[in-house]
Design an enzyme around this catalytic site. Structure first.
Site, PDB file in Angstrom:
ATOM      1  N   ASP A  16      -8.220   3.861   0.961  1.00 17.73           N
ATOM      2  CA  ASP A  16      -7.169   4.423   0.117  1.00 17.73           C
ATOM      3  C   ASP A  16      -6.938   3.562  -1.123  1.00 17.73           C
ATOM      4  O   ASP A  16      -6.642   4.060  -2.204  1.00 17.73           O
ATOM      5  CB  ASP A  16      -5.872   4.551   0.923  1.00 17.73           C
ATOM      6  N   HIS A 209       2.195   6.181   7.141  1.00 21.68           N
ATOM      7  CA  HIS A 209       1.365   5.848   5.983  1.00 21.68           C
ATOM      8  C   HIS A 209       2.244   6.100   4.765  1.00 21.68           C
ATOM      9  O   HIS A 209       2.520   7.253   4.413  1.00 21.68           O
ATOM     10  CB  HIS A 209       0.126   6.746   5.969  1.00 21.68           C
ATOM     11  N   HIS A 211       3.567   5.477   0.696  1.00 21.80           N
ATOM     12  CA  HIS A 211       3.310   5.096  -0.684  1.00 21.80           C
ATOM     13  C   HIS A 211       4.639   4.686  -1.321  1.00 21.80           C
ATOM     14  O   HIS A 211       5.702   4.862  -0.725  1.00 21.80           O
ATOM     15  CB  HIS A 211       2.643   6.248  -1.436  1.00 21.80           C
ATOM     16  N   CYS A 242      -3.546   9.209  -3.908  1.00 24.24           N
ATOM     17  CA  CYS A 242      -4.337  10.386  -3.565  1.00 24.24           C
ATOM     18  C   CYS A 242      -4.817  11.075  -4.841  1.00 24.24           C
ATOM     19  O   CYS A 242      -3.989  11.455  -5.684  1.00 24.24           O
ATOM     20  CB  CYS A 242      -3.499  11.361  -2.728  1.00 24.24           C
ATOM     21  N   ASN A 251      -0.110   2.572  -2.369  1.00 18.68           N
ATOM     22  CA  ASN A 251       0.431   2.361  -1.034  1.00 18.68           C
ATOM     23  C   ASN A 251       1.453   1.231  -1.043  1.00 18.68           C
ATOM     24  O   ASN A 251       1.506   0.426  -1.976  1.00 18.68           O
ATOM     25  CB  ASN A 251      -0.694   1.953  -0.072  1.00 18.68           C
TER      26      ASN A 251
END
Length: 306
Positions: A16, A209, A211, A242, A251
């Site tokens: 990522d 997860h 951000h 993304c 992130n």
């Protein structure tokens, strides 16, 4: 709920963190970064994704990275790769992957942008990948993108979120990840939707997860800790985002997450000083400064270092 005493961190820097970078980071550098993360005490690392290299060229060498890091599996390190369909699962199995992650969108708008398909069709593809992985002894986890807010469809309904996850749990998913893909969630929304998932699938490992678009990332970690969440994804230096979600920032930083958890008395098994050694080569690899708080103010008080 009682807060956990220990938290497991899946570092997603190599996947990522790098997938939207303009620079194509060489395989040797990726392996070096992973080994530095391992030396700092991280035992769960997402090394890349088996996706179309024309769409995400930064991930074209995932198989080679996985192969070169394989000796560390004997030291108790688990490596994860992301797949989106049966072909990706086949490539992962051929590369010797032991753990894969599947990602399904919790909203129709994001599913179309991310998978070029409605949720039902994307789910069908992913279940074929799940079955293939299971048949070859590979563990799979399911993560739901835009689990809280979608840039196309707005706030995600918790009941909808649960129903998107359900077929994957029934297919044998080992763990569940709920992702704040665009970093727009706030603590009350994290509590509401994460609680719904935990209540719907008792006994399943649920992780977050997150951000950090609006600097709510660490507040959302605290909200999740108070729910008893023991698993978090993060990327060193706050890298990532993304490519199919407008407005998504990086992130939460692995360095910031470890620092916060230690300040809260939660063990991670990660040494902050050793983790800091990852910043310089990572900055050189991507060609720009990192965004985590500790990359700006690197001093960590001695009691919270490891």
């Amino acid at each position: 709920m009682v807060r956990p005493n220990t938290v497991h961190i899946l570092d997603t820097t190599l996947r990522d963190g790098l997938q939207i970078e303009a620079a194509i980071v060489p395989t040797d550098v990726k392996v070096e970064l992973a080994e530095r993360l391992i030396a700092a005490g991280l035992t769960e690392i997402e090394v890349g994704s088996f996706v179309n290299p024309k769409k995400v060229p930064q991930m074209a060498d995932t198989g080679e990275v996985l192969e070169r890091l394989r000796p560390h599996e004997d030291q108790g390190v688990d490596f994860f790769t992301l797949v989106f369909n049966l072909k990706g699962a086949e490539r992962a199995v051929d590369a010797g992957a032991k753990n894969i992650k599947l990602v399904v969108s919790a909203s129709e708008g994001h599913s179309q942008a991310n998978s070029d398909a409605p949720i039902a069709q994307a789910t069908e593809r992913l279940l074929a990948a799940a079955d293939y992985a299971h048949d070859h002894g590979v563990r799979f986890d399911i993560t739901t993108a835009v689990s809280f807010i979608c840039p196309f469809d707005g706030i995600t309904d918790p009941d909808r979120l649960v129903e998107v996850i359900r077929p994957f749990v029934e297919a044998g998913a080992h763990g569940i990840g709920v992702a704040d893909t665009i970093g727009n969630a706030n603590p009350s929304l994290v509590r509401r939707n994460t609680s719904a998932v935990m209540e719907a699938f008792p006994g399943k490992s649920v992780g977050l997860h997150l951000h950090d678009t609006y600097n709510f990332g660490m507040a959302n970690v605290i909200a999740a800790l108070d729910l008893g969440i023991e698993h978090f994804d993060a990327a060193m230096g706050g890298l990532g985002g993304c490519p199919f979600a407008p407005g998504a920032a990086g992130n939460i930083g692995t360095d910031d997450l470890v620092h916060l958890l230690h300040r809260e008395g939660v063990a991670t098994g990660v040494d902050v000083d050793a983790l800091a050694e990852v910043r310089a080569p990572l900055t050189a690899a991507v060609g720009h400064e990192l965004s985590s708080s500790l990359s700006q103010i690197p001093a960590v008080p001695a009691p919270y270092r490891g």
